[in-house]
Motif scaffolding. Sequence first.
Motif, mmCIF file in Angstrom:
data_model
loop_
_atom_site.group_PDB
_atom_site.id
_atom_site.type_symbol
_atom_site.label_atom_id
_atom_site.label_comp_id
_atom_site.label_asym_id
_atom_site.label_seq_id
_atom_site.Cartn_x
_atom_site.Cartn_y
_atom_site.Cartn_z
ATOM 1 N N ILE A 120 70.888 27.169 19.777
ATOM 2 C CA ILE A 120 72.185 27.227 19.092
ATOM 3 C C ILE A 120 72.960 25.925 19.278
ATOM 4 C CG2 ILE A 120 73.465 28.346 20.953
ATOM 5 C CD1 ILE A 120 74.724 30.098 18.669
ATOM 6 N N GLU A 121 72.863 25.321 20.477
ATOM 7 C CA GLU A 121 73.567 24.060 20.736
ATOM 8 C C GLU A 121 72.933 22.901 19.971
ATOM 9 O OE1 GLU A 121 73.492 23.712 24.968
ATOM 10 O OE2 GLU A 121 74.867 25.387 25.257
ATOM 11 N N VAL A 122 71.599 22.866 19.949
ATOM 12 C CA VAL A 122 70.896 21.801 19.236
ATOM 13 C C VAL A 122 71.156 21.919 17.735
ATOM 14 C CG1 VAL A 122 68.624 20.810 18.751
ATOM 15 C CG2 VAL A 122 69.176 21.563 21.065
ATOM 16 N N ASP A 123 71.176 23.140 17.224
ATOM 17 C CA ASP A 123 71.495 23.344 15.803
ATOM 18 C C ASP A 123 72.928 22.908 15.491
ATOM 19 O OD1 ASP A 123 68.961 24.320 15.247
ATOM 20 O OD2 ASP A 123 69.570 26.432 15.364
ATOM 21 N N ALA A 124 73.852 23.166 16.414
ATOM 22 C CA ALA A 124 75.247 22.750 16.216
ATOM 23 C C ALA A 124 75.354 21.225 16.211
ATOM 24 C CB ALA A 124 76.136 23.345 17.303
ATOM 25 N N GLN A 125 74.598 20.564 17.083
ATOM 26 C CA GLN A 125 74.571 19.092 17.093
ATOM 27 C C GLN A 125 74.046 18.564 15.762
ATOM 28 O OE1 GLN A 125 72.010 18.110 20.354
ATOM 29 N NE2 GLN A 125 73.584 18.448 21.906
ATOM 30 N N GLU A 126 72.997 19.199 15.262
ATOM 31 C CA GLU A 126 72.418 18.772 13.988
ATOM 32 C C GLU A 126 73.412 18.960 12.840
ATOM 33 O OE1 GLU A 126 68.540 19.736 11.228
ATOM 34 O OE2 GLU A 126 68.411 20.109 13.385
ATOM 35 N N GLU A 127 74.138 20.043 12.857
ATOM 36 C CA GLU A 127 75.130 20.286 11.811
ATOM 37 C C GLU A 127 76.262 19.265 11.891
ATOM 38 O OE1 GLU A 127 76.450 21.620 8.439
ATOM 39 O OE2 GLU A 127 74.606 22.379 9.335
ATOM 40 N N ALA A 128 76.669 18.909 13.104
ATOM 41 C CA ALA A 128 77.697 17.881 13.276
ATOM 42 C C ALA A 128 77.191 16.538 12.745
ATOM 43 C CB ALA A 128 78.091 17.765 14.743
#
Length: 134
Positions: free
Chosen positions: A5-13
């Motif tokens: 979830i954190e890595v996906d959030a970084q990618e979205e940012a």
Amino acid sequence: MLKQIEVDAQEEALRSRTAALPDAQRQAFYQLVKDQLKDPDTYAALNWFFVAGLHHFYLQQWRHGLLNILSFALGVALLFTSVWLTGIVLIMLVSIYEFYQLFRAQIIVQDWNNQLMNRLLDSGDYLKQQADHL
């Protein structure tokens, strides 16, 4: 430990940051980054076929790769001594750690690619490339 979830959030940012760039800068950024991105399948294949740590070199993690190879080589060398059981334990520990890495290949490489893109955006190297193409 990496969480999806954190890595996906970084990618979205990252997507938001790159979308905010002007078209020419965004194109220069993607041109710069495309040759440096790593493929999770290549990482996993290197891990699967060469358990001793070559996949770490693929992600430019030189110390991690050397530590893995040396630990594995020490384990193999110990097999031919009176402490052969220690060698087996060392090989097993390296193998268990590497199998864990194998099953997390997607998230490990996704995180590496995210960090790469953040570094390139922060450094502004893509602006230099854009200026070179003008």
